[in-house]
Scaffold this motif. Structure first.
Motif, short mmCIF file in Angstrom:
data_model
loop_
_atom_site.label_atom_id
_atom_site.label_comp_id
_atom_site.label_asym_id
_atom_site.label_seq_id
_atom_site.Cartn_x
_atom_site.Cartn_y
_atom_site.Cartn_z
N GLN A 37 -20.30 -9.85 4.16
CA GLN A 37 -19.94 -8.46 4.43
C GLN A 37 -21.16 -7.55 4.36
O GLN A 37 -21.32 -6.66 5.20
N VAL A 38 -22.02 -7.77 3.39
CA VAL A 38 -23.23 -6.96 3.26
C VAL A 38 -24.13 -7.18 4.46
O VAL A 38 -24.65 -6.23 5.03
N ARG A 39 -24.30 -8.43 4.87
CA ARG A 39 -25.13 -8.72 6.05
C ARG A 39 -24.55 -8.08 7.30
O ARG A 39 -25.27 -7.52 8.13
N ALA A 40 -23.24 -8.15 7.46
CA ALA A 40 -22.59 -7.55 8.63
C ALA A 40 -22.83 -6.05 8.67
O ALA A 40 -23.15 -5.49 9.73
N LEU A 41 -22.73 -5.40 7.54
CA LEU A 41 -22.95 -3.96 7.49
C LEU A 41 -24.39 -3.62 7.82
O LEU A 41 -24.66 -2.71 8.60
N GLU A 42 -25.33 -4.38 7.27
CA GLU A 42 -26.75 -4.13 7.55
C GLU A 42 -27.08 -4.37 9.03
O GLU A 42 -27.92 -3.70 9.59
N GLU A 43 -26.39 -5.30 9.65
CA GLU A 43 -26.61 -5.60 11.07
C GLU A 43 -25.92 -4.59 11.98
O GLU A 43 -26.02 -4.68 13.20
N GLY A 44 -25.18 -3.67 11.38
CA GLY A 44 -24.52 -2.63 12.17
C GLY A 44 -23.13 -2.99 12.65
O GLY A 44 -22.53 -2.25 13.44
N ARG A 45 -22.62 -4.13 12.21
CA ARG A 45 -21.26 -4.50 12.60
C ARG A 45 -20.26 -3.64 11.84
O ARG A 45 -20.52 -3.21 10.72
N GLU A 46 -19.14 -3.42 12.44
CA GLU A 46 -18.13 -2.56 11.85
C GLU A 46 -17.30 -3.32 10.82
O GLU A 46 -16.91 -4.46 11.03
N LEU A 47 -17.09 -2.69 9.68
CA LEU A 47 -16.22 -3.25 8.66
C LEU A 47 -14.95 -2.42 8.60
O LEU A 47 -14.97 -1.21 8.77
N GLN A 48 -13.86 -3.08 8.36
CA GLN A 48 -12.59 -2.39 8.18
C GLN A 48 -12.67 -1.75 6.79
O GLN A 48 -12.52 -2.42 5.78
#
Length: 88
Positions: A15-26
């Motif tokens: 989740q942290v990596r996804a956020l740093e990569e700019g992916r959207e989190l619910q």
């Protein structure tokens, strides 16, 4: 889209990596997302300034501003508090 855990449950590395990569989190807690983004901004700042031989007050204020932006309710982010005097 990855689901964000509640405040009590730590974020997963994915989740942290996804956020740093700019992916959207619910997200139900935007503040938690901002804390993670600020953390990475702080790390980039430290890496960029790692070669400095002298760390000045202004450097610390800039770092504090990066870390506190959007997550602190207090005014004066990135500056000295009233009544505090830096020693020289």
């Amino acid at each position: 889209m990855l689901r964000q855990p509640s405040r009590e449950i730590p974020w997963t590395l994915e989740q942290v990596r996804a956020l740093e990569e700019g992916r959207e989190l619910q997200a139900s807690d935007e503040r938690s997302q901002q804390e993670v983004l600020n953390y990475f901004a702080g790390l980039r700042f430290v890496e960029k300034h790692a070669c400095k031989k002298i760390i000045r007050h202004n450097d610390l204020f800039q770092l504090h501003k990066l870390l506190a932006d959007g997550v602190m309710d207090q005014k004066g982010i990135g500056s000295l508090s009233h009544g505090f005097r830096a020693r020289r």
